[in-house]
Write an enzyme that holds these catalytic residues in place. Sequence first.
Site, PDB file in Angstrom:
ATOM      1  N   LYS A 195       7.705  -4.198  36.983  1.00 33.36           N
ATOM      2  CA  LYS A 195       8.861  -3.501  37.563  1.00 33.36           C
ATOM      3  C   LYS A 195       9.137  -2.240  36.759  1.00 33.36           C
ATOM      4  O   LYS A 195       9.336  -1.167  37.308  1.00 33.36           O
ATOM      5  CB  LYS A 195      10.064  -4.436  37.582  1.00 33.36           C
ATOM      6  N   GLU A 201       3.066  -6.370  26.919  1.00 33.73           N
ATOM      7  CA  GLU A 201       1.951  -7.272  27.223  1.00 33.73           C
ATOM      8  C   GLU A 201       1.132  -6.724  28.394  1.00 33.73           C
ATOM      9  O   GLU A 201      -0.102  -6.660  28.362  1.00 33.73           O
ATOM     10  CB  GLU A 201       2.456  -8.677  27.587  1.00 33.73           C
ATOM     11  N   GLY A 254      13.166  -8.839  38.913  1.00 33.89           N
ATOM     12  CA  GLY A 254      11.805  -9.253  38.567  1.00 33.89           C
ATOM     13  C   GLY A 254      11.479 -10.657  39.046  1.00 33.89           C
ATOM     14  O   GLY A 254      10.435 -10.894  39.668  1.00 33.89           O
ATOM     15  N   ARG A 255      12.376 -11.615  38.800  1.00 35.20           N
ATOM     16  CA  ARG A 255      12.069 -13.006  39.176  1.00 35.20           C
ATOM     17  C   ARG A 255      12.300 -13.271  40.665  1.00 35.20           C
ATOM     18  O   ARG A 255      12.173 -14.405  41.119  1.00 35.20           O
ATOM     19  CB  ARG A 255      12.844 -13.982  38.296  1.00 35.20           C
ATOM     20  N   GLU A 340      16.162 -18.235  33.486  1.00 37.68           N
ATOM     21  CA  GLU A 340      16.434 -16.827  33.181  1.00 37.68           C
ATOM     22  C   GLU A 340      17.671 -16.363  33.957  1.00 37.68           C
ATOM     23  O   GLU A 340      18.413 -15.502  33.496  1.00 37.68           O
ATOM     24  CB  GLU A 340      15.219 -15.945  33.515  1.00 37.68           C
ATOM     25  N   HIS A 371       2.036 -41.157  35.211  1.00 37.23           N
ATOM     26  CA  HIS A 371       1.270 -41.794  34.142  1.00 37.23           C
ATOM     27  C   HIS A 371       1.508 -41.113  32.802  1.00 37.23           C
ATOM     28  O   HIS A 371       0.762 -41.323  31.852  1.00 37.23           O
ATOM     29  CB  HIS A 371      -0.218 -41.780  34.495  1.00 37.23           C
ATOM     30  N   LYS A 485      12.295  -9.034  21.619  1.00 35.23           N
ATOM     31  CA  LYS A 485      11.395  -7.903  21.927  1.00 35.23           C
ATOM     32  C   LYS A 485      11.649  -6.778  20.937  1.00 35.23           C
ATOM     33  O   LYS A 485      10.717  -6.159  20.419  1.00 35.23           O
ATOM     34  CB  LYS A 485      11.697  -7.347  23.326  1.00 35.23           C
TER      35      LYS A 485
HETATM   36  O1  F6P Z   1      11.350 -10.095  29.542  1.00 28.75           O
HETATM   37  C1  F6P Z   1      11.818 -10.638  30.747  1.00 28.75           C
HETATM   38  C2  F6P Z   1      11.413  -9.803  31.924  1.00 28.75           C
HETATM   39  O2  F6P Z   1      12.213  -8.660  31.995  1.00 28.75           O
HETATM   40  C3  F6P Z   1      11.475 -10.599  33.217  1.00 28.75           C
HETATM   41  O3  F6P Z   1      12.740 -10.670  33.743  1.00 28.75           O
HETATM   42  C4  F6P Z   1      10.505  -9.842  34.058  1.00 28.75           C
HETATM   43  O4  F6P Z   1      10.129 -10.573  35.187  1.00 28.75           O
HETATM   44  C5  F6P Z   1       9.393  -9.654  33.050  1.00 28.75           C
HETATM   45  O5  F6P Z   1      10.061  -9.392  31.837  1.00 28.75           O
HETATM   46  C6  F6P Z   1       8.411  -8.563  33.349  1.00 28.75           C
HETATM   47  O6  F6P Z   1       9.007  -7.315  33.451  1.00 28.75           O
HETATM   48  P1  F6P Z   1       8.250  -6.120  34.152  1.00 28.75           P
HETATM   49  O7  F6P Z   1       7.987  -6.512  35.560  1.00 28.75           O
HETATM   50  O8  F6P Z   1       9.170  -4.940  34.047  1.00 28.75           O
HETATM   51  O9  F6P Z   1       6.968  -5.889  33.400  1.00 28.75           O
END
Ligand code: F6P
Length: 512
Positions: A195, A201, A254-255, A340, A371, A485
């Site tokens: 987003k 990452e 995002g979620r 979240e 199990h 972060k």
């Molecule tokens: O760190 C949490 C978060 O902001 C989530 O809410 C989001 O889905 C994820 O990181 C990834 O963010 P982005 O889509 O901006 O890379």
Amino acid sequence: MSSPVSAAWEALRAAPQHTLAELFEDEGRVDALSARIEWEAEGGSAGVLFDWSKTHLSEDLLSGFEALAEACDFAGKREALLSGAKINVTEGRAAEHTAQRGVGAEPSVEEALALHARIKMLVEAIHEGALGEVKHLIHIGIGGSALGPALAVDALARDLALVDVHVVSNIDGVALEQAFEACDPATTIIAVASKTFTTIETMTNATSALNWLRDNGVSDPTGRVVALTASPDKAVEWGVDETRILPFSESVGGRYSIWSSIGFPVALAVGWEEFEAMLAGAQAIDLHFRDKNGRDNLPLRAAFADQYYAQIRGCQTRAVFAYDERLGLFPDYLQQLEMESNGKRVTSEGEPVSGPTAAITWGGVGTDAQHAVFQLLHQGTHLVPVDFIASIAPGDALDPAHHAILLTNCFAQGAALMAGGNMASDGKDPARAFPGDRPSATILCDDLDSATLGALIAFHEHRTFANAVLLGINPFDQFGVELGKKMAKDIEAGGGDFDASTKALLEKAGLS
Ligand code: F6P
């Protein structure tokens, strides 16, 4: 003087408690507490049954929670959500995921339609060979930019994948290397899903994926990248051509973003029509959520039970078991959605909350989990409300015995949790005693197709929102992820004043 909300809670706490066995003396209970949500399907209708009869929701609790919902202005908040008002107060934003499914403020619905047309065009162009032969897609994203695609691809693309999709989220290079192993660079494209287009990452993995393409003879690696983002300018800066940038609106969280261009890998894997079917299934839930009130609103009814167990019975967790191999990633998906969104400690007004907020969501796949962890559910000291999810139609073509055993086990677990008993021949051994009266809900799909998956996800989005309204919290921000972060960035920049333990760990790992 107590507020209407605290008065409603007081009444709920004072409501008479009943065991499940007592509640089941009412012959109309199953009809009263299970209902279907349906949509049009080939040759008639299809849908999902939501059976909440094996929870402790009684007439007193249901009317008490209806009073609470009214005191919390549930109808007003739902209207605000669906009309695109800025209900994410801490970030001054709307939360317009339903507009992606055609339910929302008209300009937002129109914008979503136009952006979907772009996704469709690119997906179809790729299928038709616009980027040469494409056999593999490495989808790089994290959190909401990965969990939805991973879930949907795993659920829907097992036997009909048009393109083989690998979702990579972790910065641990092991994850990316594993995807490289499975893909041929000459026929691989990369989706960078973020987003913000800044997440460390994702951007690090994306750079390594480009290097991998380059090192393996692909002359124009960025020409193989599709960007899925609400920050198209950043994608351009990063080098992606505008024709391969699929933007989505800032007001899609995002979620909650699987419905936007973040769903590109799903459409690429199973085809645009299936992606549209997923949107349509979600829309059926949106319309139900918009039009039904009180206990008849099934996501709200589920939230009544969630709040009863969390606030009144002190349950700190809730478990979800999918009796369907294809929904193996559903508990992971729900963890982000619920924890979240509602793992908060202040109200929308910034006041400390007065009780627990989101339960810890956990779960797994049946029958495997039987199990492994069901011992605790049946005989442990924790009371854990459980959701079972299953499909009447099988996902396999083997001997029907497989699916029959799967479903009978699913239903037997709910029955056993409720009934309890003693497995000893004399019925007296405490080690073999099951207390029973343990709650569960069952979500039974006609079939697990694209529309149903959309419906299941949307149901849980609205359930999460309904819980937030009853708690008075904002489910649409996530500041809790920021501090860690920032500290990681400080370490990387060689700054920050850390505690002795952290300093020692950094030193041991050669990072200071
Ligand atoms: O760190 C949490 C978060 O902001 C989530 O809410 C989001 O889905 C994820 O990181 C990834 O963010 P982005 O889509 O901006 O890379």
